[in-house]
Write a protein that holds these residues in place. Structure first.
Motif, mmCIF file in Angstrom:
data_model
loop_
_atom_site.group_PDB
_atom_site.id
_atom_site.type_symbol
_atom_site.label_atom_id
_atom_site.label_comp_id
_atom_site.label_asym_id
_atom_site.label_seq_id
_atom_site.Cartn_x
_atom_site.Cartn_y
_atom_site.Cartn_z
ATOM 1 N N LEU A 147 -20.152 -40.589 -20.122
ATOM 2 C CA LEU A 147 -18.875 -40.067 -20.612
ATOM 3 C C LEU A 147 -19.002 -38.836 -21.494
ATOM 4 O O LEU A 147 -18.112 -37.971 -21.504
ATOM 5 N N ALA A 148 -20.101 -38.729 -22.230
ATOM 6 C CA ALA A 148 -20.240 -37.647 -23.220
ATOM 7 C C ALA A 148 -20.016 -36.274 -22.610
ATOM 8 O O ALA A 148 -19.290 -35.436 -23.172
ATOM 9 N N ARG A 149 -20.601 -36.043 -21.443
ATOM 10 C CA ARG A 149 -20.468 -34.699 -20.842
ATOM 11 C C ARG A 149 -19.035 -34.435 -20.365
ATOM 12 O O ARG A 149 -18.573 -33.290 -20.358
ATOM 13 N N PHE A 150 -18.316 -35.498 -19.987
ATOM 14 C CA PHE A 150 -16.922 -35.305 -19.576
ATOM 15 C C PHE A 150 -16.026 -35.026 -20.780
ATOM 16 O O PHE A 150 -15.058 -34.270 -20.680
ATOM 17 N N MET A 151 -16.349 -35.619 -21.923
ATOM 18 C CA MET A 151 -15.577 -35.359 -23.138
ATOM 19 C C MET A 151 -15.688 -33.901 -23.575
ATOM 20 O O MET A 151 -14.772 -33.359 -24.203
ATOM 21 N N LYS A 152 -16.810 -33.267 -23.231
ATOM 22 C CA LYS A 152 -17.036 -31.874 -23.612
ATOM 23 C C LYS A 152 -16.555 -30.885 -22.553
ATOM 24 O O LYS A 152 -16.726 -29.673 -22.703
ATOM 25 N N SER A 153 -15.947 -31.404 -21.495
ATOM 26 C CA SER A 153 -15.500 -30.548 -20.395
ATOM 27 C C SER A 153 -14.446 -29.543 -20.865
ATOM 28 O O SER A 153 -13.619 -29.830 -21.741
ATOM 29 N N ASN A 154 -14.473 -28.341 -20.281
ATOM 30 C CA ASN A 154 -13.477 -27.316 -20.581
ATOM 31 C C ASN A 154 -12.130 -27.630 -19.919
ATOM 32 O O ASN A 154 -11.112 -27.030 -20.271
ATOM 33 N N ASP A 155 -12.183 -28.531 -18.956
ATOM 34 C CA ASP A 155 -10.945 -28.969 -18.297
ATOM 35 C C ASP A 155 -10.303 -30.028 -19.188
ATOM 36 O O ASP A 155 -10.830 -31.137 -19.337
ATOM 37 N N LYS A 156 -9.145 -29.686 -19.776
ATOM 38 C CA LYS A 156 -8.509 -30.592 -20.735
ATOM 39 C C LYS A 156 -8.159 -31.947 -20.111
ATOM 40 O O LYS A 156 -8.272 -32.992 -20.768
ATOM 41 N N LYS A 157 -7.737 -31.962 -18.848
ATOM 42 C CA LYS A 157 -7.394 -33.225 -18.197
ATOM 43 C C LYS A 157 -8.613 -34.134 -18.108
ATOM 44 O O LYS A 157 -8.521 -35.343 -18.342
ATOM 45 N N ARG A 161 -8.987 -37.590 -20.332
ATOM 46 C CA ARG A 161 -9.161 -38.865 -19.625
ATOM 47 C C ARG A 161 -10.422 -39.578 -20.125
ATOM 48 O O ARG A 161 -10.406 -40.787 -20.352
ATOM 49 N N ALA A 162 -11.486 -38.838 -20.315
ATOM 50 C CA ALA A 162 -12.736 -39.428 -20.799
ATOM 51 C C ALA A 162 -12.539 -40.045 -22.184
ATOM 52 O O ALA A 162 -13.049 -41.140 -22.469
#
Length: 369
Positions: A147-157, A161-162
């Motif tokens: 999950l950590a890498r998804f929380m840092k995503s530039n895509d806000k959605k 969600r993460a």
């Protein structure tokens, strides 16, 4: 809308015998573990006395019942979540089903080997439950770790969600570590939706099927009583059958012969009929009917569906071009004896797109595409 129930349990508890009786199609049955490796799949008609009664007032050329799918999954053993006894493969089969029917041995028979060496239903349930929980715990932990890498995503959605999923996964993990199935972790529908792609096994509804000996037909032995008490604390249902008797009933040719057999055994209905209905209901499925001279047919729809969605079960064009539904309930037909008298009594309704279809409705759809 999932239409299948997975039959699980330890080896030699009667799963394949049950499956063969359900489908009247032979699954390999033997007195040794892992007789079944690839899952057997059978399509089973859902017993519904309402359909038979409808044909008393509307005489069709053919009758088509609703169906549900049963999947006979190989016996799990202690250590299945770690790959014991081809466990990883078997657990993968369970993930693809919508609900679980856990067959529990509740009979003594020296001629049928018990994989653990003794008959103890609660211990058997614990063995299976632990393996399913371990499998889900592994799935949940892998998702948490990623999950950590998804929380840092530039895509806000993606990041939002993460962040929403993280606390839900933590709650599920905490429950599983305490031996609590994910379905009992206190999640609301939105939270369940957030983790639906994980296909968690312990999130699925479960029914315990107690397989008893012939001497215990029509009564509850101590084994069954212990399972019923446990099921109440687990929030699961229970059905009691005698696999041996059900197998004999399934081999009879006509409905009359089966009814005579049941009467002689002091039974009102086949235990399998009850099991099929419980499995159908456990999947959140309901039935509406279409009725005419050509056929009387039962259609399966998800509980809470609106008229257009229910119409789409017949054909996608019915949903896309839905105009209205002409409706009455089968109980009204039983009361007034004919559609003509129903109409005279003003019981034939015209329903629009927001109508929530009821179990037992008889519907005729109007559509335009």
């Amino acid at each position: 809308m999932q239409l299948n129930c997975g039959i699980v349990g330890l080896p030699n508890v009667g799963k394949s015998t049950l499956f063969s009786a359900l489908t009247s199609a032979p699954a390999e049955v033997a007195n040794y573990p892992f007789c079944t490796i690839e899952p057997n799949v059978g399509i089973v008609a859902v017993p519904d006395k309402r359909m038979t009664k409808i044909t008393e007032f509307i005489s069709p050329k053919k009758v088509i019942p609703a169906v549900v799918e049963f999947v006979d999954i190989a016996g799990l053993v202690r250590g299945a979540s770690k790959g014991e006894g081809l466990g990883n493969q078997f657990l993968g089969h369970i993930r693809q089903t919508g609900a679980i029917i856990h067959v529990v041995r509740c009979f003594e028979d020296d001629d049928v080997v018990h994989v653990e060496g003794r008959v103890n239903p609660l211990s058997d349930i614990e063995t299976i439950s632990i393996e399913l929980a371990f499998a889900d715990l592994d799935t949940v932990q892998k998702r948490i770790d990623g999950l950590a890498r998804f929380m840092k995503s530039n895509d806000k959605k993606v990041s939002d969600r993460a962040k929403a999923v993280a606390p839900v996964l933590d709650r599920i993990r905490a429950a599983l570590e305490k031996g609590i199935p994910a379905r009992n972790a206190g999640l609301d529908e939105n939270e369940k939706e957030l983790v639906s792609d994980l296909h968690l096994i312990t999130m699925k509804p479960q029914l315990y099927c107690c397989n008893v000996g012939e001497e215990d037909i029509g009564k509850e032995n101590d084994f069954v009583k212990s399972v019923r008490t446990f099921a109440e604390t687990d929030g699961s249902g229970i059905v009691v059958i005698c696999g041996k008797i059900e197998s004999e009933i399934s081999e009879l040719g006509s409905r009359e012969e089966k009814e005579e057999f049941l009467a002689a055994a002091g039974l009102d209905e086949s235990g399998l009929d009850c099991l099929i209905r419980e499995g159908y209901n456990m999947l959140g499925l309901k039935t509406y009917f279409t009725a005419g001279e050509k056929e009387v047919r039962a259609w399966t729809f998800p509980d809470g569906a609106k008229a257009p969605q229910a119409a789409g079960v017949i054909h996608s064009d019915f949903e896309k071009g839905f105009i209205r539904a002409e409706a009455y309930h089968c109980e009204e037909l039983f009361e007034y004896k004919s559609e003509a008298k129903l109409k005279e009594a003003g019981k034939l309704r015209v329903e629009g797109k927001e109508y929530i279809v009821r179990d037992g409705d008889v519907l005729h759809f109007r559509f335009n595409v």
